[in-house]
Design a protein around this motif. Structure first.
Motif, PDB file in Angstrom:
ATOM      1  N   SER B  49      37.694  44.622  46.358  1.00 45.65           N
ATOM      2  CA  SER B  49      37.507  43.647  45.290  1.00 45.65           C
ATOM      3  C   SER B  49      37.273  44.373  43.979  1.00 45.65           C
ATOM      4  O   SER B  49      36.539  45.367  43.936  1.00 45.65           O
ATOM      5  CB  SER B  49      36.318  42.738  45.603  1.00 45.65           C
ATOM      6  OG  SER B  49      35.995  41.945  44.490  1.00 45.65           O
ATOM      7  N   LYS B  53      35.993  36.957  42.622  1.00 49.73           N
ATOM      8  CA  LYS B  53      37.205  36.241  43.013  1.00 49.73           C
ATOM      9  C   LYS B  53      38.478  37.077  42.902  1.00 49.73           C
ATOM     10  O   LYS B  53      39.582  36.558  43.104  1.00 49.73           O
ATOM     11  CB  LYS B  53      37.360  34.943  42.211  1.00 49.73           C
ATOM     12  CG  LYS B  53      36.277  33.919  42.526  1.00 49.73           C
ATOM     13  CD  LYS B  53      36.611  32.565  41.934  1.00 49.73           C
ATOM     14  CE  LYS B  53      35.689  31.493  42.503  1.00 49.73           C
ATOM     15  NZ  LYS B  53      34.467  31.305  41.883  1.00 49.73           N
ATOM     16  N   ASP B  54      38.347  38.371  42.604  1.00 49.32           N
ATOM     17  CA  ASP B  54      39.509  39.260  42.514  1.00 49.32           C
ATOM     18  C   ASP B  54      39.503  40.217  43.694  1.00 49.32           C
ATOM     19  O   ASP B  54      38.647  41.104  43.778  1.00 49.32           O
ATOM     20  CB  ASP B  54      39.482  40.065  41.207  1.00 49.32           C
ATOM     21  CG  ASP B  54      39.711  39.192  40.001  1.00 49.32           C
ATOM     22  OD1 ASP B  54      39.060  39.452  38.965  1.00 49.32           O
ATOM     23  OD2 ASP B  54      40.522  38.254  40.092  1.00 49.32           O
ATOM     24  N   SER B  67      35.890  37.457  50.719  1.00 46.69           N
ATOM     25  CA  SER B  67      35.548  36.588  49.599  1.00 46.69           C
ATOM     26  C   SER B  67      34.479  37.258  48.767  1.00 46.69           C
ATOM     27  O   SER B  67      33.614  37.971  49.288  1.00 46.69           O
ATOM     28  CB  SER B  67      35.069  35.223  50.080  1.00 46.69           C
ATOM     29  OG  SER B  67      33.851  35.338  50.787  1.00 46.69           O
ATOM     30  N   SER B  69      32.301  35.661  45.768  1.00 38.03           N
ATOM     31  CA  SER B  69      31.936  34.570  44.858  1.00 38.03           C
ATOM     32  C   SER B  69      30.847  34.994  43.874  1.00 38.03           C
ATOM     33  O   SER B  69      30.636  34.328  42.850  1.00 38.03           O
ATOM     34  CB  SER B  69      31.476  33.348  45.654  1.00 38.03           C
ATOM     35  OG  SER B  69      30.374  33.690  46.466  1.00 38.03           O
TER      36      SER B  69
END
Lengths: 113, 111
Positions: B49, B53-54, B67, B69
């Motif tokens: 990541s 959210k990327d 995920s 968040s």
């Protein structure tokens, strides 16, 4: 497809000796070459790293030698100590912020007292 | 440990069940990574990541989802665990230009 080949798989050195671990890579786009040290039951930890614009980098007893034309780099541990007994991984990464590392398979080093 | 905590540290689960591993960091690092470590294969990147959210795939992403968040948490989910996913999973954070710190690992056994 393994793009970073590490040798030897295991190494035994006497206290005070020099430990040498070698890595070879194929992809000439790699531009960052870190080494990691991992003790049993722990995660790897960044030890030392080099970019291809220099041929050698030294930090304390640890030295990376880099040979761009041969596409090889090596880790030298001078005055090896029993506390250096660990698994060492080389890796290679491409350019850019979202660089991904390709790892060697590791070398298990044992330094005898 | 640079403020990285993985949970759980050990887990045994049955084939076909979903499993979520958590990586928590306290130092606001942008990049986070999930690796698996297996004998004979070294460390292989699953997902990483580069911000909230990327996320992007690594070399062994099939069967895994992630995920992020919040900056501090990066979750790895095995959607339907298989025996081939028995492994030690490491979370890592980037400091500078590469993965610099790793968590203690999660030993996952799928029976």
């Amino acid at each position: 497809q393994q793009q970073v080949k590490q040798s030897p798989q295991s190494l035994i050195v006497q206290k005070g000796g020099i430990s040498i671990i070698n890595c070879a890579y194929e992809n000439t786009a790699f531009d960052y070459f870190p080494w990691y040290q991992q003790f049993p039951g722990k995660g790897p930890a960044l030890l030392i790293a080099i970019r291809p614009d220099v041929s050698e980098k030294k930090e304390g007893r640890f030295t990376i030698s880099f040979n761009k034309s041969a596409k090889q780099f090596s880790l030298h541990i001078m005055d090896s100590q029993p506390g250096d007994s660990a698994t060492y991984f080389c890796a290679a990464g491409g350019a850019g912020n979202n660089r991904k590392l390709i790892w060697g398979l590791g070398t298990s080093l044992a330094v005898n007292p | 440990d640079a403020g990285i905590t993985q949970s759980p540290r050990h887990k045994v689960t049955e084939t076909g069940t979903p499993v979520t591993l958590r990586c928590h960091q306290t130092e606001n690092h942008r990049y986070m990574y999930w690796y698996r470590q297996d004998p004979g294969h070294g460390l292989r990147l699953i997902h990483y990541s580069y911000g909230v959210k990327d996320t992007d795939k690594g070399e062994v992403s099939d069967g895994y989802s992630v995920s992020r968040s919040k900056t501090e948490d990066f979750l790895l989910t095995l959607e339907s665990a298989t025996s081939s996913q028995t492994s030690v999973y490491f979370c890592a954070i980037r400091e500078g230009v590469t993965e610099a710190f790793f968590g203690q690992g999660t030993r996952l056994t799928v029976v």
